[in-house]
Design an enzyme around this catalytic site. Sequence first.
Site, short mmCIF file in Angstrom:
data_model
loop_
_atom_site.label_atom_id
_atom_site.label_comp_id
_atom_site.label_asym_id
_atom_site.label_seq_id
_atom_site.Cartn_x
_atom_site.Cartn_y
_atom_site.Cartn_z
N LEU A 1 0.83 -1.21 0.00
CA LEU A 1 0.00 0.00 0.00
C LEU A 1 0.86 1.26 0.00
O LEU A 1 0.45 2.31 -0.46
CB LEU A 1 -0.90 0.01 1.24
N LYS B 1 1.92 -3.01 8.70
CA LYS B 1 3.14 -2.24 8.55
C LYS B 1 4.30 -3.15 8.94
O LYS B 1 4.28 -3.73 10.04
CB LYS B 1 3.09 -1.00 9.45
N PHE C 1 10.74 3.67 7.52
CA PHE C 1 11.40 2.48 8.08
C PHE C 1 10.85 1.17 7.57
O PHE C 1 11.18 0.13 8.10
CB PHE C 1 11.30 2.51 9.61
N GLY C 2 9.95 1.23 6.58
CA GLY C 2 9.42 -0.06 6.13
C GLY C 2 8.24 0.12 5.20
O GLY C 2 7.97 1.23 4.71
N ASP D 1 3.12 15.95 13.88
CA ASP D 1 3.50 15.68 12.48
C ASP D 1 2.27 15.63 11.58
O ASP D 1 2.13 14.73 10.75
CB ASP D 1 4.29 14.37 12.40
#
Length: 284
Positions: free
Chosen positions: A21, A44, A26-27, A138
């Site tokens: 997706l 995730k 980090f991944g 954020d």
Amino acid sequence: QAGETTKMSWTLNDFAIGRPLGKGRFGHVYLGKENASGYVVALKVLFKKELVRLNVPHQLRREVEIQYHLRHPNILRLYGYFHDAERVYIVLEYCQRGELYRILKERGRLNQEDTAKYIYQLSSALDFCHERNVIHRDIKPENVLIDKNGDLKLSDFGWAVQHDGSVKRATICGTLDYLPPEMLAQMPHTHKVDNWSVGILMFECLVGKAPFEVPTQSETIDRIKRCHFKLPDSMEAGAKELINKIIRIEPEERLSLKEVMAHPWLIQHYPKAASHHAIETVTK
Ligand SMILES: Cc1nn(C)cc1-c1nc2c(-c3cnn(Cc4ccccc4)c3)c(Cl)cnc2[nH]1
């Protein structure tokens, strides 16, 4: 409850993995389906090696801890997590319409009805976080997802903090467009940093680009510090008035999220705000 498995801990075998997706720092995130329930999720997948190399395990633990306990209709659910030798897996709520970032790219800008709905729902989610002493820090279109009903889900609490503190960001990565002056100046900051971002997001949804988005980063930084932005003449007066009351250099001058949620422009273009807000005011 009969038939409901209180799964203590998942393994990868409990899931069928679908298409990728998206990918983050980090991944990657994959479409997933939990075999037992047939429930569709977003999985995730983070590589432990990467996490250690970038020294982020504490930030990941904080993200999981915070998001797992924050239960709100406009906050992306974190159902759980598990790990194997190489990877950490985080089981998240799946949002069928994807990131607001992509929707904005495809549509250019949004109408006032969608903008008012998203600003109301984002403010509601952040007010819920602030009442629990969580600052997201954020907020940007990449961290806002839209589900199958067209409702907003706030995600990625990787930079959230669980207290009103002057914790410095490790590194400012990605766009500066959403950073308030006090964070740029690395000064002590409060939950009002999120209020600022709500104003930036409202502007970007209506105009199609962020208020301080200019070719060079140094110019962007200078404009943020001077709060120098221009509202298009074509923008409705009510929207201009609301944005001008949120995007303020002085954190204490920024509208509170409850005041945003009760603003006439927002109620005019998202009537549900009136009923939600009225109930909340009455029950408080
Ligand atoms: C993309 C996309 N297109 N469509 C039609 C739906 C989606 C969709 N994406 C998601 C996603 C999703 C995907 N990427 N990201 C960004 C990311 C990736 C890796 C680490 C950190 C952050 C979030 C989620 Cl969590 C949850 N639900 C999602 N739905």
